[in-house]
Each structure stands twice: as structure tokens, then as C-alpha cells.
Design a protein around this motif. Structure first.
Motif, PDB file in Angstrom:
ATOM      1  N   GLY A 157       3.594   2.635  -3.315  1.00  7.57           N
ATOM      2  CA  GLY A 157       3.696   3.799  -4.178  1.00  7.57           C
ATOM      3  C   GLY A 157       4.825   4.714  -3.768  1.00  7.57           C
ATOM      4  O   GLY A 157       5.789   4.299  -3.119  1.00  7.57           O
ATOM      5  N   PHE A 158       4.676   5.979  -4.126  1.00  4.08           N
ATOM      6  CA  PHE A 158       5.695   6.972  -3.808  1.00  4.08           C
ATOM      7  C   PHE A 158       5.020   8.306  -3.511  1.00  4.08           C
ATOM      8  O   PHE A 158       3.858   8.540  -3.874  1.00  4.08           O
ATOM      9  CB  PHE A 158       6.717   7.107  -4.947  1.00  4.08           C
ATOM     10  N   SER A 159       5.743   9.184  -2.866  1.00  2.00           N
ATOM     11  CA  SER A 159       5.204  10.464  -2.436  1.00  2.00           C
ATOM     12  C   SER A 159       4.864  11.351  -3.629  1.00  2.00           C
ATOM     13  O   SER A 159       5.663  11.506  -4.553  1.00  2.00           O
ATOM     14  CB  SER A 159       6.232  11.166  -1.545  1.00  2.00           C
ATOM     15  N   LEU A 160       3.670  11.944  -3.615  1.00  2.92           N
ATOM     16  CA  LEU A 160       3.322  12.920  -4.645  1.00  2.92           C
ATOM     17  C   LEU A 160       4.296  14.086  -4.623  1.00  2.92           C
ATOM     18  O   LEU A 160       4.632  14.642  -5.674  1.00  2.92           O
ATOM     19  CB  LEU A 160       1.886  13.420  -4.430  1.00  2.92           C
ATOM     20  N   MET A 213       1.758  18.440  -1.205  1.00  8.74           N
ATOM     21  CA  MET A 213       3.158  18.266  -0.821  1.00  8.74           C
ATOM     22  C   MET A 213       3.310  17.615   0.548  1.00  8.74           C
ATOM     23  O   MET A 213       4.427  17.307   0.978  1.00  8.74           O
ATOM     24  CB  MET A 213       3.871  19.616  -0.820  1.00  8.74           C
ATOM     25  N   HIS A 214       2.204  17.367   1.251  1.00 14.62           N
ATOM     26  CA  HIS A 214       2.304  16.771   2.585  1.00 14.62           C
ATOM     27  C   HIS A 214       2.857  15.347   2.483  1.00 14.62           C
ATOM     28  O   HIS A 214       2.527  14.608   1.540  1.00 14.62           O
ATOM     29  CB  HIS A 214       0.937  16.748   3.269  1.00 14.62           C
ATOM     30  N   PRO A 215       3.702  14.923   3.432  1.00 18.14           N
ATOM     31  CA  PRO A 215       4.307  13.586   3.372  1.00 18.14           C
ATOM     32  C   PRO A 215       3.312  12.434   3.295  1.00 18.14           C
ATOM     33  O   PRO A 215       3.649  11.362   2.799  1.00 18.14           O
ATOM     34  CB  PRO A 215       5.128  13.504   4.668  1.00 18.14           C
ATOM     35  N   LEU A 216       2.093  12.622   3.777  1.00 14.94           N
ATOM     36  CA  LEU A 216       1.106  11.541   3.730  1.00 14.94           C
ATOM     37  C   LEU A 216       0.542  11.301   2.336  1.00 14.94           C
ATOM     38  O   LEU A 216       0.046  10.215   2.046  1.00 14.94           O
ATOM     39  CB  LEU A 216      -0.055  11.856   4.674  1.00 14.94           C
ATOM     40  N   ARG A 237      -2.766   5.899  -9.124  1.00 15.76           N
ATOM     41  CA  ARG A 237      -3.858   6.640  -8.512  1.00 15.76           C
ATOM     42  C   ARG A 237      -3.339   7.464  -7.345  1.00 15.76           C
ATOM     43  O   ARG A 237      -2.238   7.239  -6.833  1.00 15.76           O
ATOM     44  CB  ARG A 237      -4.942   5.693  -8.017  1.00 15.76           C
ATOM     45  N   LEU A 238      -4.159   8.401  -6.921  1.00 18.99           N
ATOM     46  CA  LEU A 238      -3.858   9.227  -5.757  1.00 18.99           C
ATOM     47  C   LEU A 238      -4.434   8.580  -4.509  1.00 18.99           C
ATOM     48  O   LEU A 238      -5.491   7.946  -4.561  1.00 18.99           O
ATOM     49  CB  LEU A 238      -4.478  10.612  -5.958  1.00 18.99           C
ATOM     50  N   VAL A 239      -3.741   8.721  -3.378  1.00 17.54           N
ATOM     51  CA  VAL A 239      -4.268   8.296  -2.076  1.00 17.54           C
ATOM     52  C   VAL A 239      -4.026   9.426  -1.090  1.00 17.54           C
ATOM     53  O   VAL A 239      -2.879   9.773  -0.795  1.00 17.54           O
ATOM     54  CB  VAL A 239      -3.596   6.997  -1.574  1.00 17.54           C
ATOM     55  N   VAL A 240      -5.116  10.012  -0.590  1.00 12.85           N
ATOM     56  CA  VAL A 240      -5.045  11.100   0.403  1.00 12.85           C
ATOM     57  C   VAL A 240      -5.809  10.611   1.629  1.00 12.85           C
ATOM     58  O   VAL A 240      -7.030  10.769   1.717  1.00 12.85           O
ATOM     59  CB  VAL A 240      -5.649  12.412  -0.133  1.00 12.85           C
TER      60      VAL A 240
END
Length: 332
Positions: A157-160, A213-216, A237-240
């Protein structure tokens, strides 16, 4: 052109995707369409739905491993078959196998993802643009469910943060709200409160803007070198990774920047059990599950006692500064 890897990560200049590989991947994705998990489980399945062999080797050798040093390298990836058959996605049913059984006709193309709210430049991405707007990376993350099981997943994926920066958030934006597709014709869990676990749909989630905005924080469009199967949240989808899995909302159609803390689905349903933050915290138990340890889903059987101790923030200590001075028992 190289990706500017955030300094807060553990990546170095060798762990980036160059422009040539990125452009090749974009062309392949545009031509291949989408493939469901039923095809992925077939040994002689066609290559549609797969990233190219060059891409997969690039992801393997340049994987952005954001885990703290010496922690993830010793952990085996969860087998792909386990990841795509053991899911919580109540839009397709409440059983762990319901999503893979009920989602295979889910049509993800065309798709529309709207980014709006307190932003200078709101915009909409269609299906193709989900894959071509931002260079893709592989990130190997732990995933910890509030039900006390866990996986290790190679997401693509890519960074939010990259997506949000494109929208140019206003200074008044304090939170980011997310919304899943609402389509009861395709999602049987949305037709019936019984089939959908009593949830009021569409599924909604939210983060503080500094968390977003965190890089993770990742927007995923694939795993294990393939586009996301529908049961895993296709097409995006989101991944946190430092939060329990229910925060990582699937099949997103809307992202909104706001100055007010947004409602979240499980907090609406049971506020005393599911807080807004939902950070992995081994000292704060859920009423039905101790969070002190977890069952790592692996190649062993479903009932294997493959238990490990749970780490604060799921082991991602990089995010601890986001919560400095907060009572994480109160703000669970």
C-alpha cells in the motif's frame, strides 16, 4: 525518482520503490482487474490479480519493515491461506469464514474514494487511481485483534499521510473520519441486523490527525503480492498496526477531515467495551478477553496454543510520543 522515506521509520535509502518499477506496476494493475480469494486458493490460478514477478521480488528485497529492531525479523509471516480465510468483516457475516464464503461476487470496479472536509483541495480517486497515484510499498506488520488473536501480514500500500497531504488539510482539521461502502445488495450483513452483528451501517471509524499522519499508518491495496481479496477489505483499507484490528476499516469510500472527534462503529455499539483510541494495551482487558497475551495464527491448527505475550502498542514503540501525558486506561 525515489520515495522520501520518513526519518521516523526504520527504512533506509535501499528500501524504496523506484519510478520505473512503480510505472510498470501501474500498467499491470490497470490491465489485470480484480481476483477473489477463491482463485487465489487455486494452485493453477491465472496471474490476474497478482503483482508482477519483478514487483514481488522488489517487495521481498526492499520491504519496508517498520517493526522495532530485532522484533519482527524472528517472526514468521502468517500463511496467506490463513489471512484470507480467517476474517472479521461483518458486512459479509459474523463468522470467521463468512467473509471468504460470501464476498466472492463483490464488485470493486468501478470504485470511488472521496477525500473531503476541512481541506483546500478535496478530490476523488477512481479504482485505477488507487494504484497509480502513489508509489506502492510492502510493509510487514503485526495485526492484533481485540479477540486476542494475531497475525503477521505483508501488506502492500501507501502512506495515509501522502493521501491527506494531497488534499492539503486546513489547520482546523483535528481528526480524520472514515466510512465503508454502503451497499446492502452486495453486502448481506448490511441487509439484516442479525446477519450483520447488530451494527448500524455504514461502518465508520476515526483517528486523530497526528495518528493519521504517522509514518506507520497505511492504506493497503494488496497483500502477499496480490490485490486485496474482498474479504480483506478490497479495494482499499486502512492498516493501523498499533491499534486493535477493528480500527483498520475496510473497503473505504469516504475520508473526511474534521474538527470534531468522529463517531466510530464499535464505540457506538458498546462504548464501555470499545474506546475511540483502541491502542493495543496488555494491561487493559476487554470484558470478554484478557489482552495480556494473544494466540498467533500460524501454520499450526486453528486451536493451537501458540500464545505469546502482547506488547504495548503491539510493539510499535515509535507511536508512544503521540500519547504522552494521557491516561491510557481512561482513554482506551
Amino acid at each position: 525518482m525515489l520515495i522520501n522515506v520518513p526519518k521516523t521509520s526504520d527504512a533506509n535509502e535501499k528500501q524504496v520503490t523506484d519510478e520505473t518499477v512503480y510505472n510498470q506496476r501501474r500498467d499491470i494493475l490497470k490491465s489485470m482487474g480484480f481476483i477473489g480469494a477463491s482463485a487465489l486458493l487455486t494452485s493453477n490460478s491465472a496471474q490476474a490479480g497478482f503483482f508482477s514477478s519483478d514487483d514481488k521480488e522488489t517487495f521481498k528485497t526492499r520491504a519496508l519493515d517498520y517493526a522495532p529492531a530485532n522484533q519482527l525479523h524472528s517472526e514468521a509471516l502468517t500463511p496467506e491461506e490463513k489471512i484470507i480465510t480467517h476474517n472479521n468483516f461483518y458486512e459479509f457475516g459474523t463468522g470467521k469464514s463468512d467473509p471468504v464464503e460470501n464476498a466472492q461476487q463483490f464488485d470493486v470496479n468501478p470504485w470511488s474514494l472521496r477525500v473531503e472536509g476541512l481541506a483546500e483541495d478535496p478530490f476523488t480517486l477512481d479504482y485505477d487511481e488507487l494504484f497509480k497515484q502513489f508509489p506502492l510499498e510492502e510493509r510487514i506488520y503485526r495485526m492484533r485483534c481485540v479477540e486476542a488473536w494475531s497475525m503477521v501480514v505483508p501488506w502492500i500500500g501507501f502512506s495515509l499521510a501522502a493521501l491527506l497531504k494531497k488534499a492539503k488539510p486546513l489547520s482546523s482539521a483535528k481528526y480524520v473520519a472514515f466510512e465503508t461502502l454502503y451497499d446492502p445488495k452486495q453486502m448481506p450483513g448490511q441487509k439484516s441486523r442479525f446477519a450483520g452483528g447488530g451494527i448500524e451501517y455504514p461502518y465508520v471509524e476515526g483517528l486523530r490527525i497526528d495518528e493519521a499522519m504517522h509514518p506507520l499508518t497505511l492504506l493497503s491495496v494488496g497483500l502477499y503480492g496480490k490485490t486485496l481479496p474482498p474479504q480483506n477489505g478490497a479495494p482499499i483499507r486502512l492498516v493501523v498496526p498499533w491499534k486493535y484490528g477493528f480500527k483498520s476499516i475496510k473497503s473505504i469510500t469516504r475520508i473526511r477531515l474534521t474538527d470534531k472527534r468522529p463517531p466510530t462503529t464499535w464505540n457506538i455499539l458498546a462504548a464501555s467495551e470499545y474506546g475511540f483510541y483502541a491502542n493495543v494495551n496488555p494491561t487493559v482487558d476487554h470484558p470478554r478477553w484478557s489482552q495480556a497475551s494473544e494466540r498467533r495464527i500460524s501454520s499450526a491448527g486453528l486451536f493451537s496454543r501458540n500464545r505469546i505475550d502482547t506488547k504495548m502498542f503491539n510493539g510499535y514503540d515509535q507511536v508512544a510520543s503521540l500519547y504522552q501525558g494521557m491516561d491510557l486506561r481512561k482513554h482506551f
